[in-house]
Scaffold this motif. Sequence first.
Motif, PDB file in Angstrom:
ATOM      1  N   CYS A 178      -0.609  -0.013  -4.176  1.00 63.04           N
ATOM      2  CA  CYS A 178       0.482  -0.467  -3.307  1.00 63.04           C
ATOM      3  C   CYS A 178       1.218  -1.629  -3.988  1.00 63.04           C
ATOM      4  O   CYS A 178       0.603  -2.640  -4.333  1.00 63.04           O
ATOM      5  CB  CYS A 178      -0.078  -0.907  -1.955  1.00 63.04           C
ATOM      6  N   PRO A 179       2.530  -1.502  -4.202  1.00 65.67           N
ATOM      7  CA  PRO A 179       3.254  -2.521  -4.989  1.00 65.67           C
ATOM      8  C   PRO A 179       3.283  -3.893  -4.336  1.00 65.67           C
ATOM      9  O   PRO A 179       3.521  -4.889  -5.025  1.00 65.67           O
ATOM     10  CB  PRO A 179       4.668  -1.943  -5.116  1.00 65.67           C
ATOM     11  N   VAL A 180       3.071  -3.940  -2.995  1.00 70.24           N
ATOM     12  CA  VAL A 180       3.112  -5.262  -2.335  1.00 70.24           C
ATOM     13  C   VAL A 180       1.743  -5.628  -1.736  1.00 70.24           C
ATOM     14  O   VAL A 180       1.636  -6.556  -0.929  1.00 70.24           O
ATOM     15  CB  VAL A 180       4.209  -5.305  -1.239  1.00 70.24           C
TER      16      VAL A 180
ATOM     17  N   MET B 143       3.482   9.504   6.061  1.00 73.25           N
ATOM     18  CA  MET B 143       4.380   8.430   6.495  1.00 73.25           C
ATOM     19  C   MET B 143       4.917   8.778   7.880  1.00 73.25           C
ATOM     20  O   MET B 143       5.398   9.893   8.116  1.00 73.25           O
ATOM     21  CB  MET B 143       5.547   8.275   5.509  1.00 73.25           C
TER      22      MET B 143
ATOM     23  N   CYS C 274       4.335  -4.031   4.330  1.00 75.46           N
ATOM     24  CA  CYS C 274       4.644  -2.690   3.783  1.00 75.46           C
ATOM     25  C   CYS C 274       6.155  -2.497   3.686  1.00 75.46           C
ATOM     26  O   CYS C 274       6.886  -2.776   4.632  1.00 75.46           O
ATOM     27  CB  CYS C 274       4.029  -1.625   4.697  1.00 75.46           C
ATOM     28  N   ILE C 275       6.618  -1.993   2.534  1.00 73.08           N
ATOM     29  CA  ILE C 275       8.066  -1.815   2.325  1.00 73.08           C
ATOM     30  C   ILE C 275       8.462  -0.338   2.418  1.00 73.08           C
ATOM     31  O   ILE C 275       9.539   0.063   1.961  1.00 73.08           O
ATOM     32  CB  ILE C 275       8.514  -2.407   0.960  1.00 73.08           C
ATOM     33  N   SER C 276       7.569   0.481   2.961  1.00 74.02           N
ATOM     34  CA  SER C 276       7.862   1.898   3.236  1.00 74.02           C
ATOM     35  C   SER C 276       8.239   2.699   1.994  1.00 74.02           C
ATOM     36  O   SER C 276       9.082   3.596   2.059  1.00 74.02           O
ATOM     37  CB  SER C 276       8.993   2.025   4.271  1.00 74.02           C
ATOM     38  N   CYS C 277       7.622   2.390   0.844  1.00 73.17           N
ATOM     39  CA  CYS C 277       7.992   3.086  -0.402  1.00 73.17           C
ATOM     40  C   CYS C 277       7.381   4.487  -0.497  1.00 73.17           C
ATOM     41  O   CYS C 277       7.846   5.322  -1.266  1.00 73.17           O
ATOM     42  CB  CYS C 277       7.570   2.257  -1.615  1.00 73.17           C
ATOM     43  N   GLY C 278       6.314   4.744   0.263  1.00 75.93           N
ATOM     44  CA  GLY C 278       5.705   6.079   0.272  1.00 75.93           C
ATOM     45  C   GLY C 278       4.772   6.359  -0.900  1.00 75.93           C
ATOM     46  O   GLY C 278       4.262   7.470  -1.048  1.00 75.93           O
ATOM     47  N   LEU C 279       4.518   5.349  -1.744  1.00 75.00           N
ATOM     48  CA  LEU C 279       3.683   5.582  -2.934  1.00 75.00           C
ATOM     49  C   LEU C 279       2.245   5.963  -2.543  1.00 75.00           C
ATOM     50  O   LEU C 279       1.622   6.813  -3.177  1.00 75.00           O
ATOM     51  CB  LEU C 279       3.677   4.326  -3.820  1.00 75.00           C
ATOM     52  N   CYS C 280       1.723   5.328  -1.503  1.00 72.32           N
ATOM     53  CA  CYS C 280       0.341   5.621  -1.097  1.00 72.32           C
ATOM     54  C   CYS C 280       0.196   7.096  -0.700  1.00 72.32           C
ATOM     55  O   CYS C 280      -0.776   7.756  -1.070  1.00 72.32           O
ATOM     56  CB  CYS C 280      -0.115   4.699   0.029  1.00 72.32           C
TER      57      CYS C 280
ATOM     58  N   PRO D  78       2.576   4.098   6.602  1.00 70.03           N
ATOM     59  CA  PRO D  78       1.536   5.095   6.326  1.00 70.03           C
ATOM     60  C   PRO D  78       0.517   5.208   7.463  1.00 70.03           C
ATOM     61  O   PRO D  78       0.189   4.207   8.099  1.00 70.03           O
ATOM     62  CB  PRO D  78       0.856   4.540   5.069  1.00 70.03           C
TER      63      PRO D  78
ATOM     64  N   ALA E  89      -0.087  -4.272   0.479  1.00 66.46           N
ATOM     65  CA  ALA E  89      -0.055  -4.303   1.947  1.00 66.46           C
ATOM     66  C   ALA E  89      -1.275  -3.606   2.562  1.00 66.46           C
ATOM     67  O   ALA E  89      -1.547  -3.786   3.741  1.00 66.46           O
ATOM     68  CB  ALA E  89       1.223  -3.637   2.447  1.00 66.46           C
ATOM     69  N   ILE E  90      -1.980  -2.813   1.754  1.00 72.12           N
ATOM     70  CA  ILE E  90      -3.083  -2.026   2.331  1.00 72.12           C
ATOM     71  C   ILE E  90      -4.391  -2.807   2.282  1.00 72.12           C
ATOM     72  O   ILE E  90      -4.714  -3.464   1.291  1.00 72.12           O
ATOM     73  CB  ILE E  90      -3.224  -0.670   1.580  1.00 72.12           C
TER      74      ILE E  90
ATOM     75  N   ALA F  84      -2.085  -0.601   6.966  1.00 74.25           N
ATOM     76  CA  ALA F  84      -1.024  -1.270   6.193  1.00 74.25           C
ATOM     77  C   ALA F  84      -0.516  -2.458   6.994  1.00 74.25           C
ATOM     78  O   ALA F  84      -0.206  -2.334   8.173  1.00 74.25           O
ATOM     79  CB  ALA F  84       0.116  -0.292   5.909  1.00 74.25           C
TER      80      ALA F  84
END
Length: 261
Positions: free
Chosen positions: A230-232, A208, A191-197, A213, A234-235, A187
């Motif tokens: 990933c919403p941004v 996390m 990464c905005i640390s949303c935890g979705l992944c 992640p 980042a991965i 990542a």
Amino acid sequence: MILYFSATGNTRFVATELAKCLEDEALDLCSKIKQHDYGTIRSDKPFVFCAPTYVCEAPAFFYDFLRKVDLAGSRDVYMVSTSGGYSGISGNIARAVIRKKHMNYKGCAEFKMPPNYIANKSHRLPDRAEIEKRITDTYNKIKPVAEIIRSGKQLRYRHIWILEKLIDYPSNPVLSRIGHRVRGFYAADSCISCGLCEKKCPLNIISMRDGKPQWNGRMCAHCMACIQNCPVEAIEYKDITNGRKRYRCDDYRQDISRTTE
Ligand SMILES: Cc1cc2nc3c(=O)[nH]c(=O)nc-3n(C[C@H](O)[C@H](O)[C@H](O)COP(=O)(O)O)c2cc1C
Ligand code: SF4
Ligand code: SF4
């Protein structure tokens, strides 16, 4: 009942549209797969298992779930496979698993959808027109498939040639073992640390740590749920995915339903 796994939404699209046609329920199996929950699922209507294709077969974890889950009520099971164009022997393996459960295999339907394997060097995402065409073609094919399921008839599965079997059966274990490595995922600082992944990974490979992640273990399914959702964005995977357009069926499906209804 429609039971599905979907990493990037193609199979979810097919499963939910099938459920609408059949006035039935579509159940996302991701959390059950994550939790190894094989407890009883009951349905008086036929079971319809829907999965993507990973190297000529449905994912190994999906067959494993099908093998272990307790299915009550109807004894009929249909298989539905989505792919980027070639579903290989997905139906054949499902047939073997279903028969071993002493249930009736009712055939397999295949849907050609946009490809999502962004971590593969040879991946090429078609342009928007082609993506929409594939989704529209699939949409138009769902109703006739639903009619067959509703009538209780067998879905006609295409003939699998002996040469195809000779190539496909060994391809999956060999290519998956070589290609589906965890090392390579990372990542970026965005990464905005949303935890979705972590939530989306069917195999619980991601955890996390300090808000970022971490990918654990050696091999995974390479399902692309983490990287594509990933919403941004980042991965990344190695240096293969940098600058590549991400794919999620939901970014296209709204328009499809509106234009064809
Ligand atoms: C690891 C991997 C392997 C794949 N192998 C195949 C394949 O053998 N044949 C094919 O046509 N598409 C293949 N695909 C494409 C997916 O099967 C296809 O895009 C599918 O509809 C994705 O479904 P989903 O959006 O529900 O996850 C592969 C995708 C991944 C991630
Ligand atoms: S989905 Fe993306 S933004 Fe969210 S935790 Fe994972 S890498 Fe970070
Ligand atoms: S780590 Fe990513 S690609 Fe691998 S199984 Fe989990 S979600 Fe899928």
